[in-house]
Design a protein around this motif. Structure first.
Motif, short mmCIF file in Angstrom:
data_model
loop_
_atom_site.label_atom_id
_atom_site.label_comp_id
_atom_site.label_asym_id
_atom_site.label_seq_id
_atom_site.Cartn_x
_atom_site.Cartn_y
_atom_site.Cartn_z
N UNK A 156 1.00 -1.28 0.00
CA UNK A 156 0.00 -0.06 0.16
C UNK A 156 0.76 1.44 -0.09
N UNK A 157 1.00 1.80 -1.13
CA UNK A 157 1.72 3.11 -1.19
C UNK A 157 1.29 4.27 -0.21
N UNK A 158 -0.01 4.25 0.11
CA UNK A 158 -0.74 5.34 0.90
C UNK A 158 -0.32 4.75 2.33
N UNK A 159 -0.45 3.42 2.55
CA UNK A 159 0.19 3.14 4.04
C UNK A 159 1.51 3.43 4.39
N UNK A 160 2.47 3.43 3.22
CA UNK A 160 3.95 3.67 3.34
C UNK A 160 3.91 5.44 3.80
N UNK A 161 3.25 6.01 3.06
CA UNK A 161 3.30 7.37 3.17
C UNK A 161 2.58 7.75 4.53
N UNK A 162 1.46 7.39 4.87
CA UNK A 162 0.79 7.80 6.17
C UNK A 162 1.58 7.32 7.23
N UNK A 163 2.22 6.01 7.35
CA UNK A 163 3.13 5.68 8.50
C UNK A 163 4.38 6.40 8.52
N UNK A 164 4.83 6.77 7.46
CA UNK A 164 6.26 7.18 7.44
C UNK A 164 5.98 8.80 7.76
N UNK A 165 5.02 9.37 7.58
CA UNK A 165 4.80 10.84 7.87
C UNK A 165 4.58 10.74 9.34
N UNK A 166 3.99 9.86 9.92
CA UNK A 166 3.61 9.68 11.09
C UNK A 166 4.67 9.56 12.09
N UNK A 167 5.77 8.63 11.50
CA UNK A 167 7.08 8.21 12.32
C UNK A 167 8.05 9.63 12.41
N UNK A 168 7.89 10.37 11.24
CA UNK A 168 8.73 11.66 11.02
C UNK A 168 8.23 12.58 12.19
N UNK A 169 6.92 12.54 12.53
CA UNK A 169 6.36 13.61 13.45
C UNK A 169 6.60 13.11 15.16
N UNK A 170 7.18 11.93 15.39
CA UNK A 170 7.50 11.39 16.58
C UNK A 170 9.12 11.51 16.84
N UNK A 171 9.36 11.78 18.09
CA UNK A 171 10.61 11.95 18.70
C UNK A 171 11.58 10.85 18.45
N UNK A 172 12.91 11.07 18.36
CA UNK A 172 13.79 9.96 17.85
C UNK A 172 14.59 9.40 18.92
N UNK A 173 14.33 10.03 20.21
CA UNK A 173 15.21 9.66 21.21
C UNK A 173 15.26 8.32 21.87
N UNK A 174 14.02 7.76 22.05
CA UNK A 174 14.16 6.46 22.49
C UNK A 174 14.41 5.29 21.45
N UNK A 175 14.65 5.67 20.03
CA UNK A 175 15.29 4.70 18.96
C UNK A 175 16.83 4.89 19.40
#
Length: 283
Positions: A156-175
């Motif tokens: 799902x290209x839409x799913x990849x785009x949605x989840x990627x944009x959501x991940x970008x909005x989350x902080x990276x400190x935990x990872x």
């Protein structure tokens, strides 16, 4: 209690009340066709009446009983739709989550180019690639299987785009902290990133399930036997059987096919709003 009610009402301005009244009228207008559909299914033998009757004089479930006695395998189609939609949703969630993690958290050569290609694929409808897919599945022997109706929608290209944009909005400190502690990327994805994506994944699951459940063109082209019949095909077949179509039976099939989607949206609408509002918002 009365004073509390009027105090609560006083918080709204006239613009708010205007918007509330407009939305109520819009909701009633949208609900009328669905109410009429249910009403017709409960009035077998009367057909289409004008002006429409929204509240039947007598309720009868004969149309629902007749639905399962038609030549169309409605129960089989119902099970096929549930299985195909569920497997499509699971596959789309897995592939989209893995791709979103790679595009948002990993650095590799050509990442921007690959993501641009995924965005470009959003502009290509499934009907454009249906003929190549048909011959490909025929060559590998999947055309007579329900997997021919599942695999085209797993990526799902839409799913990849949605989840990627959501991940970008989350902080990276935990990872980053987990990476410093020696955790592998797979462990970081499974234990840290995946729980963070839960709201967006819930939204994507509902969108994917609905799209698969309502898909008519793909089963129409790919389905080769009764074992691949889905609900849209079954309802279409009921409407095309014989010279006389019992409208009550047809509407009964539509009501039963619509019921699962109504229940899903009723209980999961907040996940849709939360997932879509957080998509594309970068902190």
């Amino acid at each position: 209690m009365t004073e509390t009610f009027f105090n609560a009402m006083a918080r709204y301005s006239w613009r708010d009340w205007l918007a509330i009244v407009f939305l109520i009228l819009l909701a009633v207008f949208v609900a009328f066709p669905f109410v009429w559909m249910v009403s017709i299914s409960l009035q077998p033998g009367k057909g289409l009446t004008l002006p429409p009757v929204y509240i039947p004089d007598e309720l009868s479930f004969q149309a629902y009983r007749d639905l399962f006695q038609t030549q169309v395998p409605f129960l089989r189609a119902y099970w096929n739709s549930i299985f195909i939609a569920a497997m499509t949703t699971i596959g789309a969630l897995i592939s989209s989550a893995l791709a979103a993690f790679a595009f948002s958290r990993l650095e590799f050569r050509g990442r921007s180019v690959f993501f641009a290609l995924i965005l470009m694929s959003l502009m290509i409808p499934l009907s454009f690639v249906m003929i190549p897919l048909f011959f490909q599945f025929a060559a590998i022997g999947l055309l007579s299987s329900v997997w021919a109706l599942i695999l085209p929608m797993v990526i799902s290209p839409l799913g990849v785009y949605m989840l990627r944009q959501f991940m970008i909005s989350q902080p990276k400190e935990y990872e980053e902290a987990a990476l410093v502690e020696g955790a592998s990327y797979w462990s970081i994805f499974r234990r840290v990133s995946l729980p963070e994506m839960a709201p967006a994944m819930a939204s994507l699951a509902i969108i994917t399930f609905t799209a698969s459940w309502n898909n008519f063109l793909l089963p129409l082209v790919f389905a080769q036997n009764e074992n691949q019949t889905t609900l849209p095909l079954a309802i279409f077949a009921i409407g095309m059987t014989g010279n006389f179509v019992d409208l009550a039976v047809l509407m009964a099939g539509v009501v039963l096919s619509f019921a699962p989607l109504f229940i899903v949206f009723l209980f999961a609408q907040r996940f849709i709003v939360e997932g879509l509002t957080n998509t594309g918002v970068k902190n």
